[in-house]
Design an enzyme around this catalytic site. Structure first.
Site, short mmCIF file in Angstrom:
data_model
loop_
_atom_site.label_atom_id
_atom_site.label_comp_id
_atom_site.label_asym_id
_atom_site.label_seq_id
_atom_site.Cartn_x
_atom_site.Cartn_y
_atom_site.Cartn_z
N ASN A 192 0.75 -1.17 -0.15
CA ASN A 192 0.09 0.05 0.21
C ASN A 192 1.29 1.39 0.03
OD1 ASN A 192 1.32 -0.86 2.97
ND2 ASN A 192 -1.27 0.59 3.08
N ILE A 193 0.62 2.23 -0.85
CA ILE A 193 1.40 3.33 -0.69
C ILE A 193 0.29 4.64 -0.87
CG2 ILE A 193 2.06 4.37 -2.55
CD1 ILE A 193 3.25 2.21 -4.26
N GLU A 194 0.34 4.71 0.89
CA GLU A 194 -0.53 6.55 0.89
C GLU A 194 0.06 7.91 0.37
OE1 GLU A 194 -0.63 5.59 5.30
OE2 GLU A 194 -1.99 3.98 5.19
N GLU A 197 -3.60 -4.98 -2.65
CA GLU A 197 -3.81 -5.18 -3.76
C GLU A 197 -3.65 -4.43 -5.16
OE1 GLU A 197 -5.28 -4.42 -0.43
OE2 GLU A 197 -6.48 -6.27 -0.51
N CYS A 256 -11.04 -4.32 1.60
CA CYS A 256 -11.64 -3.33 1.42
C CYS A 256 -12.75 -3.40 -0.20
CB CYS A 256 -10.75 -2.18 0.90
SG CYS A 256 -10.16 -0.85 -0.53
N1 THU Z 1 -5.72 -1.29 2.48
C1 THU Z 1 -4.80 -2.35 2.15
O1 THU Z 1 -3.42 -2.18 1.01
N2 THU Z 1 -5.45 -3.56 2.03
C2 THU Z 1 -6.42 -3.46 2.51
O2 THU Z 1 -7.10 -4.99 1.72
C3 THU Z 1 -7.18 -2.43 3.12
C4 THU Z 1 -6.86 -1.67 3.33
C5 THU Z 1 -4.62 -0.11 3.29
C6 THU Z 1 -5.34 1.25 2.38
C7 THU Z 1 -4.67 2.18 3.57
O3 THU Z 1 -2.61 2.38 3.35
C8 THU Z 1 -4.26 1.34 5.29
O4 THU Z 1 -4.39 -0.19 4.36
C9 THU Z 1 -5.23 1.87 5.73
O5 THU Z 1 -6.84 1.71 5.40
#
Ligand code: THU
Length: 131
Positions: free
Chosen positions: A41-43, A54, A85
């Site tokens: 994940n990349i915020e 994913e 999600c």
């Molecule tokens: N996130 C994912 O990368 N995958 C998931 O299945 C659930 C949520 C990430 C998004 C965000 O960076 C962090 O988790 C918190 O929501």
């Protein structure tokens, strides 16, 4: 293969860019050609610009010319195997057949495997736009 995919997801999880949530996620997809692509994940400071692990894994595969998928694994430090999600489920449903297996994992070694059809039943698909 399930174990290898989860291991790859765990490895790439270390690369997550998560300064806002501090919640690192890793994912790995196996393509029908037998190749593995990974994503974390990349915020972003503008929160909605964040991309989940994913989708990064899937987009990584697609950008490398592979859009036929066999399995996906996702892992996070959660009490239960991490549930993807809603947006990721929708994106998966665009590319995954209903029988594609999705392995949800956590750092305690728990794994829940679920099919695409079960993960997102009654998905909106392109045919719904046919009139
Ligand atoms: N996130 C994912 O990368 N995958 C998931 O299945 C659930 C949520 C990430 C998004 C965000 O960076 C962090 O988790 C918190 O929501």
């Amino acid at each position: 293969m399930k174990g290898k995919l989860i291991k790859e997801a765990e490895r790439v999880r270390m690369r997550a860019h998560v300064p806002y949530s501090n919640f690192a996620v890793g994912a790995a997809v196996l393509t029908k050609n037998g190749n593995i692509f990974t994503g974390c994940n990349i915020e972003n400071a503008a929160y909605p610009a964040t991309c989940c692990a994913e989708r990064v894994a899937m987009f990584n595969a697609i950008a490398n010319g592979e859009s036929k998928f066999d399995q996906l694994a996702v892992i996070a430090d959660t009490k239960r195997p991490v549930p993807p999600c809603g947006i990721c489920r929708q994106v998966m449903s665009e590319f995954f057949d209903e029988d594609v297996q999705i392995h949800l994992a956590n750092l305690h070694g728990e794994i829940k495997t679920i099919s695409m059809g079960k993960l997102l039943p009654f998905a909106f698909v392109s045919e719904d736009m046919d009139v």
